[in-house]
Scaffold this motif. Structure first.
Motif, PDB file in Angstrom:
ATOM      1  N   GLU A  62     -42.692 -20.862  45.335  1.00 57.91           N
ATOM      2  CA  GLU A  62     -41.894 -20.044  44.816  1.00 57.91           C
ATOM      3  C   GLU A  62     -40.583 -20.387  45.007  1.00 57.91           C
ATOM      4  O   GLU A  62     -39.597 -20.196  43.825  1.00 57.91           O
ATOM      5  N   GLY A  63     -40.186 -20.660  45.894  1.00 56.20           N
ATOM      6  CA  GLY A  63     -38.473 -21.371  46.115  1.00 56.20           C
ATOM      7  C   GLY A  63     -38.595 -22.303  45.297  1.00 56.20           C
ATOM      8  O   GLY A  63     -37.229 -22.651  44.794  1.00 56.20           O
ATOM      9  N   GLY A  64     -39.388 -23.116  45.065  1.00 60.50           N
ATOM     10  CA  GLY A  64     -39.263 -24.433  44.281  1.00 60.50           C
ATOM     11  C   GLY A  64     -38.862 -24.228  42.870  1.00 60.50           C
ATOM     12  O   GLY A  64     -38.283 -24.577  41.993  1.00 60.50           O
ATOM     13  N   LEU A  65     -39.881 -23.067  42.553  1.00 65.44           N
ATOM     14  CA  LEU A  65     -39.840 -22.542  40.941  1.00 65.44           C
ATOM     15  C   LEU A  65     -38.494 -21.827  40.752  1.00 65.44           C
ATOM     16  O   LEU A  65     -37.951 -22.181  39.689  1.00 65.44           O
ATOM     17  N   ALA A  66     -38.063 -21.146  41.798  1.00 62.96           N
ATOM     18  CA  ALA A  66     -36.647 -20.281  41.552  1.00 62.96           C
ATOM     19  C   ALA A  66     -35.535 -21.304  41.422  1.00 62.96           C
ATOM     20  O   ALA A  66     -34.779 -21.446  40.887  1.00 62.96           O
ATOM     21  N   ALA A  67     -35.606 -22.513  42.370  1.00 61.66           N
ATOM     22  CA  ALA A  67     -34.569 -23.538  42.493  1.00 61.66           C
ATOM     23  C   ALA A  67     -34.691 -24.356  41.104  1.00 61.66           C
ATOM     24  O   ALA A  67     -33.548 -24.484  40.522  1.00 61.66           O
ATOM     25  N   GLU A  69     -35.861 -23.132  38.280  1.00 64.98           N
ATOM     26  CA  GLU A  69     -35.178 -22.047  37.243  1.00 64.98           C
ATOM     27  C   GLU A  69     -33.833 -22.111  37.280  1.00 64.98           C
ATOM     28  O   GLU A  69     -33.096 -22.216  35.946  1.00 64.98           O
ATOM     29  N   THR A  70     -33.155 -22.053  38.407  1.00 64.60           N
ATOM     30  CA  THR A  70     -31.861 -22.241  38.510  1.00 64.60           C
ATOM     31  C   THR A  70     -31.126 -23.487  38.046  1.00 64.60           C
ATOM     32  O   THR A  70     -30.104 -23.382  37.315  1.00 64.60           O
ATOM     33  N   LYS A  71     -31.687 -24.570  38.244  1.00 65.54           N
ATOM     34  CA  LYS A  71     -31.312 -25.847  37.819  1.00 65.54           C
ATOM     35  C   LYS A  71     -31.432 -25.875  36.508  1.00 65.54           C
ATOM     36  O   LYS A  71     -30.534 -26.438  35.751  1.00 65.54           O
ATOM     37  N   GLN A  72     -32.453 -25.408  35.945  1.00 61.20           N
ATOM     38  CA  GLN A  72     -32.581 -25.335  34.433  1.00 61.20           C
ATOM     39  C   GLN A  72     -31.489 -24.501  33.737  1.00 61.20           C
ATOM     40  O   GLN A  72     -31.062 -24.873  32.670  1.00 61.20           O
ATOM     41  N   ALA A  73     -31.161 -23.356  34.213  1.00 58.06           N
ATOM     42  CA  ALA A  73     -30.392 -22.616  33.534  1.00 58.06           C
ATOM     43  C   ALA A  73     -29.132 -23.255  33.877  1.00 58.06           C
ATOM     44  O   ALA A  73     -28.197 -23.263  32.743  1.00 58.06           O
ATOM     45  N   GLU A  74     -28.555 -23.936  35.072  1.00 59.39           N
ATOM     46  CA  GLU A  74     -27.216 -24.778  35.138  1.00 59.39           C
ATOM     47  C   GLU A  74     -27.391 -25.740  34.261  1.00 59.39           C
ATOM     48  O   GLU A  74     -26.137 -26.087  33.417  1.00 59.39           O
ATOM     49  N   LYS A  78     -24.767 -26.353  31.150  1.00 60.86           N
ATOM     50  CA  LYS A  78     -23.979 -27.685  31.124  1.00 60.86           C
ATOM     51  C   LYS A  78     -23.953 -28.095  29.613  1.00 60.86           C
ATOM     52  O   LYS A  78     -23.189 -28.568  28.998  1.00 60.86           O
ATOM     53  N   LEU A  79     -25.256 -28.254  29.084  1.00 59.65           N
ATOM     54  CA  LEU A  79     -25.687 -28.625  27.757  1.00 59.65           C
ATOM     55  C   LEU A  79     -24.759 -27.953  26.943  1.00 59.65           C
ATOM     56  O   LEU A  79     -23.989 -28.682  25.794  1.00 59.65           O
ATOM     57  N   ALA A  80     -24.583 -26.580  26.877  1.00 60.96           N
ATOM     58  CA  ALA A  80     -24.075 -25.800  25.762  1.00 60.96           C
ATOM     59  C   ALA A  80     -22.534 -26.218  25.954  1.00 60.96           C
ATOM     60  O   ALA A  80     -21.853 -26.038  24.858  1.00 60.96           O
ATOM     61  N   GLU A  81     -22.120 -26.368  27.299  1.00 61.09           N
ATOM     62  CA  GLU A  81     -20.656 -26.560  27.277  1.00 61.09           C
ATOM     63  C   GLU A  81     -20.240 -27.867  26.772  1.00 61.09           C
ATOM     64  O   GLU A  81     -19.327 -28.212  26.088  1.00 61.09           O
ATOM     65  N   LEU A  82     -21.242 -28.884  26.946  1.00 61.49           N
ATOM     66  CA  LEU A  82     -20.953 -30.412  26.527  1.00 61.49           C
ATOM     67  C   LEU A  82     -21.131 -30.238  25.045  1.00 61.49           C
ATOM     68  O   LEU A  82     -20.212 -30.967  24.231  1.00 61.49           O
ATOM     69  N   GLU A  83     -21.915 -29.579  24.328  1.00 60.01           N
ATOM     70  CA  GLU A  83     -22.181 -29.419  22.964  1.00 60.01           C
ATOM     71  C   GLU A  83     -20.803 -28.723  22.261  1.00 60.01           C
ATOM     72  O   GLU A  83     -20.378 -29.105  21.216  1.00 60.01           O
ATOM     73  N   LYS A  84     -20.307 -27.572  23.194  1.00 61.78           N
ATOM     74  CA  LYS A  84     -19.154 -27.008  22.407  1.00 61.78           C
ATOM     75  C   LYS A  84     -17.914 -28.115  22.677  1.00 61.78           C
ATOM     76  O   LYS A  84     -17.051 -28.260  21.682  1.00 61.78           O
ATOM     77  N   GLN A  85     -17.758 -28.786  23.590  1.00 65.34           N
ATOM     78  CA  GLN A  85     -16.834 -29.842  23.900  1.00 65.34           C
ATOM     79  C   GLN A  85     -16.912 -30.997  22.641  1.00 65.34           C
ATOM     80  O   GLN A  85     -15.873 -31.504  22.096  1.00 65.34           O
ATOM     81  N   LEU A  86     -18.278 -31.193  22.584  1.00 70.00           N
ATOM     82  CA  LEU A  86     -18.318 -32.164  21.509  1.00 70.00           C
ATOM     83  C   LEU A  86     -17.876 -31.858  20.020  1.00 70.00           C
ATOM     84  O   LEU A  86     -17.297 -32.469  19.470  1.00 70.00           O
ATOM     85  N   ALA A  87     -18.309 -30.509  19.797  1.00 71.27           N
ATOM     86  CA  ALA A  87     -17.891 -29.969  18.603  1.00 71.27           C
ATOM     87  C   ALA A  87     -16.323 -29.788  18.442  1.00 71.27           C
ATOM     88  O   ALA A  87     -15.696 -30.086  17.586  1.00 71.27           O
ATOM     89  N   ASP A  88     -15.630 -29.275  19.655  1.00 72.77           N
ATOM     90  CA  ASP A  88     -14.292 -29.399  19.617  1.00 72.77           C
ATOM     91  C   ASP A  88     -13.660 -30.698  19.195  1.00 72.77           C
ATOM     92  O   ASP A  88     -12.617 -30.884  18.821  1.00 72.77           O
TER      93      ASP A  88
END
Length: 182
Positions: A62-67, A69-74, A78-88
């Protein structure tokens, strides 16, 4: 005590006819008692260790799954931020290209204007120079034509026209007649 029970039972069993498919009663009782002791030992010592290991493993998963999920959210952030930077960056590059295009057009227009000004200056200078050379040629031709005309007139008339004042009047009259004829 158990041994007395087993001996007593074995005596009764010997009296009875023995069935080869059916175990003796004392063996069944003894087997049940040993089975119960083993079952109680497993229940008290082994099962808690299994339960503890199971709980730890469940918690780790469960801790591994939570970690994860946290890493996936991060990673998604990051992907959204990079896509925004790329668009900018793409918008910035488009803006810079447009500015460069405008600056290039301004430079071309300025160079054309400078070239046109320079061409006009060169043409005017050329016209002035041509006019000066024309005037010089006219003056030179007048002098030469005057000399030739005086020499020719002197031959025709038979007298010398060496006098400068007379020579100038004759040349001027001749040239005036020529200009009037044109």
């Amino acid at each position: 005590m158990i041994s007395n029970i087993v001996i007593a039972m074995s005596g009764e069993a010997a009296a009875e006819e023995h069935n080869p498919l059916m175990p003796a009663v004392p063996e069944i009782i003894l087997g049940a008692i040993v089975f119960a002791i083993i079952l109680i030992g497993i229940w008290k010592f082994v099962v808690p260790n299994f339960e503890k290991a199971y709980a730890e493993r469940t918690q780790a998963i469960e801790g591994g799954l939570a970690a994860a999920e946290t890493k996936q959210a991060e990673a998604d952030a990051k992907l959204a931020e990079l896509e925004k930077q790329l668009a900018d960056a793409r918008h910035e590059a488009a803006r810079i290209r447009e500015e460069a295009r405008e600056q290039g057009a301004a430079i071309v227009a300025e160079m054309r204007e400078q070239a046109q000004t320079e061409a006009t200056r060169i043409v005017e200078h050329g016209k002035t120079q041509i006019e000066a050379e024309r005037q010089q040629a006219i003056t030179s031709l007048r002098a030469e034509v005057g000399t030739l005309a005086t020499g020719l007139a002197g031959r025709i008339v038979g007298e010398s026209l060496e006098d400068d004042a007379r020579q100038s009047r004759v040349v001027e009259r001749f040239l005036s007649e020529l200009e009037g004829a044109q």
